[in-house]
Design a protein around this motif. Structure first.
Motif, PDB file in Angstrom:
ATOM      1  N   ALA A  73       7.806  -0.510   6.196  1.00  0.00           N
ATOM      2  CA  ALA A  73       7.315   0.693   5.517  1.00  0.00           C
ATOM      3  C   ALA A  73       8.499   1.594   5.189  1.00  0.00           C
ATOM      4  O   ALA A  73       9.459   1.690   5.962  1.00  0.00           O
ATOM      5  N   ILE A  74       8.402   2.208   4.012  1.00  0.00           N
ATOM      6  CA  ILE A  74       9.446   3.126   3.545  1.00  0.00           C
ATOM      7  C   ILE A  74       8.921   4.552   3.730  1.00  0.00           C
ATOM      8  O   ILE A  74       7.761   4.823   3.431  1.00  0.00           O
ATOM      9  N   ILE A  76      15.198   5.480   6.764  1.00  0.00           N
ATOM     10  CA  ILE A  76      14.370   5.666   5.564  1.00  0.00           C
ATOM     11  C   ILE A  76      13.379   4.513   5.351  1.00  0.00           C
ATOM     12  O   ILE A  76      12.451   4.640   4.575  1.00  0.00           O
ATOM     13  N   GLU A 127       9.422  10.598   1.747  1.00  0.00           N
ATOM     14  CA  GLU A 127      10.140  11.889   1.776  1.00  0.00           C
ATOM     15  C   GLU A 127      11.624  11.667   1.994  1.00  0.00           C
ATOM     16  O   GLU A 127      12.471  12.260   1.329  1.00  0.00           O
ATOM     17  N   GLU A 153       3.547  -6.064   3.309  1.00  0.00           N
ATOM     18  CA  GLU A 153       3.282  -7.001   4.407  1.00  0.00           C
ATOM     19  C   GLU A 153       3.132  -8.407   3.819  1.00  0.00           C
ATOM     20  O   GLU A 153       2.470  -8.579   2.789  1.00  0.00           O
ATOM     21  N   TYR A 166       0.852  -1.191   0.000  1.00  0.00           N
ATOM     22  CA  TYR A 166       0.000   0.000   0.000  1.00  0.00           C
ATOM     23  C   TYR A 166       0.882   1.232   0.000  1.00  0.00           C
ATOM     24  O   TYR A 166       2.058   1.182   0.377  1.00  0.00           O
ATOM     25  N   TYR A 225       7.471  14.851   9.495  1.00  0.00           N
ATOM     26  CA  TYR A 225       6.305  15.622   9.077  1.00  0.00           C
ATOM     27  C   TYR A 225       5.057  15.121   9.789  1.00  0.00           C
ATOM     28  O   TYR A 225       5.038  14.020  10.327  1.00  0.00           O
ATOM     29  N   GLU A 228       3.787  15.221  15.248  1.00  0.00           N
ATOM     30  CA  GLU A 228       5.157  15.162  15.779  1.00  0.00           C
ATOM     31  C   GLU A 228       5.726  16.575  15.861  1.00  0.00           C
ATOM     32  O   GLU A 228       5.253  17.480  15.186  1.00  0.00           O
ATOM     33  N   LEU A 252       6.900   0.637  17.922  1.00  0.00           N
ATOM     34  CA  LEU A 252       5.523   0.129  17.905  1.00  0.00           C
ATOM     35  C   LEU A 252       5.519  -1.215  18.615  1.00  0.00           C
ATOM     36  O   LEU A 252       6.445  -2.008  18.484  1.00  0.00           O
ATOM     37  N   TYR A 299       3.770  -3.978  18.326  1.00  0.00           N
ATOM     38  CA  TYR A 299       3.314  -5.273  17.807  1.00  0.00           C
ATOM     39  C   TYR A 299       4.418  -6.228  17.360  1.00  0.00           C
ATOM     40  O   TYR A 299       4.151  -7.353  16.970  1.00  0.00           O
ATOM     41  N   TYR A 300       5.679  -5.773  17.418  1.00  0.00           N
ATOM     42  CA  TYR A 300       6.743  -6.618  16.854  1.00  0.00           C
ATOM     43  C   TYR A 300       7.153  -7.778  17.749  1.00  0.00           C
ATOM     44  O   TYR A 300       7.024  -7.721  18.962  1.00  0.00           O
TER      45      TYR A 300
END
Ligand code: HAM
Length: 434
Positions: A313-314, A289, A317, A139, A115, A130, A123, A268, A270-271
Motif C-alpha cells: 500500500a502507498i 511512503i 499524503e 494485491e 483499491y 493522520y 494515531e 502487521l 499477517y506477513y
C-alpha cells in the motif's frame, strides 16, 4: 458554535495559499490517482471497492492483537444491531474478505486487485501521520512466485520514477515462516534481556507482546541496542532463504536498486517471507511512503482457500508531500477557458445561450453574473488565470458580435456571434492568439 475539522484529518481544496499545504490541493490528488491507475492498468491490476467499515473481528484476526493498530488505533463502534464494527485501518484484510466472499478464486489461478480510499487509525497526530489517510493498495493472489514480489516492487519503482521522485530507498527483508520467526524471537529475547532496563518504555512493553517490533523502534537508544541483535536472515529455513535469493536476483535483473534491511519487520502480523518498504529522504520521522510484503497464510486464516498472496500500500499524503518537497512537476489546476461578461441585463440572455453552446462543445466556460465594473471582472479573470474573456455590451448586441479578448496579450477583436465557437476553438487549439 464554531465547528472545526477533527484532529488528524484534513480537507482537500481546489487551492491552498501556503506552499506547505499544496499537497492538499485536489487537482494534485487527481493527477497522482490518474498516474497510479494508468500504471496499475499496465501491470494488469483490476480495481475493487469495499466498504469503509467491516466487522471488527476481520481486523483483529488478520492484523493481530499485539499490533499497534489493533491494540490502540482502531475506530471501533457498536452499530444499532449491537455488532462491533471498525472503520478500516488498512485495505488488505477487506480486499481478502471480498475475494473470499465472492469466491473469486474459482475464476482463475492468479488475481491482481487494487483499491484506493480512506483508512482510519487513531494515531498520535504528527507530520505525515493522520487519523484519516488515503492509500492505494495492490494485491496479487494465487501464486508463491518470487517474481510477483518483484513485480510489485518494480511497480513502486516505476511509479516513483514516473512522478519524478528522487532520494528514495527501497528496503527489503525476509521474515521467513512462523517457525523461523519463533526461533529468531527466542534468540532476540535472550539478546535483549540483559538490556531490558535501557530500552524505551514502549519497547519494554513490546518485549512481552511483540519483541520483533523493537527492531524497528524509532528510539535512538533502542536503535543502538538492536545493532548487535540476532538477524532474522540467519534463522531462515531453506525455502524462505531460496525465495529471498530469487527476489534479490530478479530485482537485480530489472536494475532496481535496493538495500537489505534485516531490522525491517512491519507492524502487521499477517506477513511471511518478503517484506519491503520505500523510504523517502525528504520527510520527517514518518518517512515510509509505501510498504508491503507476502502474506501466504492470511486467506486461509480468514476462512478462504489456501492461496499465497503478496501486496503493498502507498501512503498518498506522503507521496504528495515528497513530490512538493522535491518540486516535482504537476499539471496546472484546471481553469475555465473563457469567461463570458454581459454588460447589462439585455446581453444576459445571449450570453447565457452562448454559455450553454460552449459547454455543449466541451469548452469549459463560466459566466459573470455580478454586473460589477468591467475592470474588476477582468481582474478576477486574471487572478483565476482564465485565458479568454468575451464581452457583450449594447453595441455588440446590435451588431450581433462579441468582443473576444486574450487576457495575457490584451489583444481583442470583434467576432460574429455565429462564428464565435469556431473562432474560439481555433484559437484554443493553437494555444495562443492568432
Ligand atoms: P502499512 O505499512 O500499515 O501497510 O501502511 C502502508 C502505508 O500507508 C505506509 O507506508 C504509509 O505510507 C501509509 N500510512 C500508514 N498509516 C498512516 C497514517 N496514519 N497517516 C498517513 N499515512 C499512513 C498496510 O496498510 C498494508 N495493508 C500494506 C499491504 C498491502 N501489505 C500487503 N498488501
Amino acid at each position: 458554535m464554531n465547528y472545526s475539522i477533527p484532529k488528524g484529518t484534513f480537507d482537500l481544496l481546489p487551492q491552498q495559499d501556503k506552499e506547505e499545504n499544496q499537497w492538499k490541493e485536489i487537482h494534485r490528488w487527481n493527477y497522482l490517482r490518474a498516474q497510479i491507475f494508468e500504471l496499475a492498468h499496465n501491470y494488469g491490476f483490476e480495481e475493487i471497492v469495499t466498504p469503509i467499515f467491516e466487522a471488527t473481528e476481520l481486523f483483529t484476526r488478520s492484523i493481530g492483537d499485539s499490533s499497534d493498530i489493533v491494540s490502540k488505533e482502531m475506530y471501533t463502534f457498536l452499530d444499532k444491531g449491537e455488532r462491533s464494527m471498525t472503520l478500516r485501518p488498512e485495505g488488505t484484510a477487506p480486499a481478502m474478505r471480498a475475494f473470499i466472499e465472492s469466491q473469486m478464486h474459482q475464476g482463475s489461478y492468479c488475481h491482481k486487485l487494487c483499491y484506493t480510499g480512506p483508512m482510519f487509525r487513531y494515531e498520535r497526530q504528527q507530520a505525515g501521520r493522520y487519523r484519516q489517510f488515503y492509500q492505494f493498495g495492490a494485491e496479487i493472489i494465487g501464486l508463491p512466485s518470487a517474481q510477483l514480489d518483484v513485480e510489485l516492487i518494480d511497480f513502486l519503482y516505476a511509479l516513483f520514477q514516473r512522478l519524478g521522485l528522487q532520494n528514495l530507498t527501497i528496503h527489503i527483508n525476509s521474515i521467513g515462516n512462523k517457525e523461523c520467526r519463533q526461533n529468531h524471537r527466542n534468540a532476540l529475547i535472550d539478546y535483549l534481556k540483559p538490556h531490558f532496563n535501557s530500552l524505551s518504555l514502549e519497547s519494554q512493553k513490546r518485549f512481552e507482546t511483540n519483541p520483533l517490533r523493537i527492531l524497528d523502534s524509532k528510539n535512538l537508544e533502542d536503535q543502538k541496542i538492536v545493532i548487535g541483535a540476532p538477524s532474522i536472515l540467519d534463522y531462515l529455513e531453506e525455502e524462505s532463504k531460496e525465495h529471498f535469493e530469487e527476489v534479490k536476483k530478479w530485482l537485480r535483473l530489472l536494475n532496481i536498486p535496493f538495500v537489505i534491511n534485516d531490522k525491517l519487520v512491519r507492524g502487521l502480523d499477517y506477513y511471511n517471507r518478503t517484506v519491503f518498504e520505500v523510504v523517502s529522504g525528504d520527510l520527517g520521522a514518518q518517512n515510509t511512503i509505501a510498504a508491503g510484503g507476502r502474506y501466504d497464510y492470511l486467506i486461509k486464516d480468514l476462512g478462504g482457500p489456501e492461496l499465497p498472496a503478496v501486496g503493498f500500500a502507498i501512503g498518498i499524503e506522503r507521496v504528495l508531500q515528497t513530490m512538493i518537497a522535491q518540486s516535482c512537476s504537476f499539471p496546472s489546476r484546471p481553469v475555465p477557458l473563457v469567461l463570458l461578461i454581459p454588460l447589462g441585463e439585455p446581453s444576459l440572455q445571449v450570453c447565457f445561450q452562448l454559455l450553454k453552446q460552449l459547454r455543449n462543445h466541451n469548452i469549459p466556460a463560466e459566466m459573470d453574473y455580478s454586473f460589477k465594473k468591467l475592470k474588476n471582472i477582468l481582474k478576477y479573470a486574471d487572478k483565476k488565470n482564465i485565458p479568454y474573456v468575451t464581452i457583450l455590451g449594447e453595441d455588440e448586441l446590435k451588431n450581433e458580435t462579441v468582443i473576444l479578448k486574450h487576457m495575457i496579450t490584451s489583444q481583442e477583436e470583434p467576432v460574429k456571434l455565429d462564428q464565435f465557437i469556431l473562432t474560439l476553438k481555433n484559437k484554443l487549439s493553437h494555444g495562443q492568439p492568432n
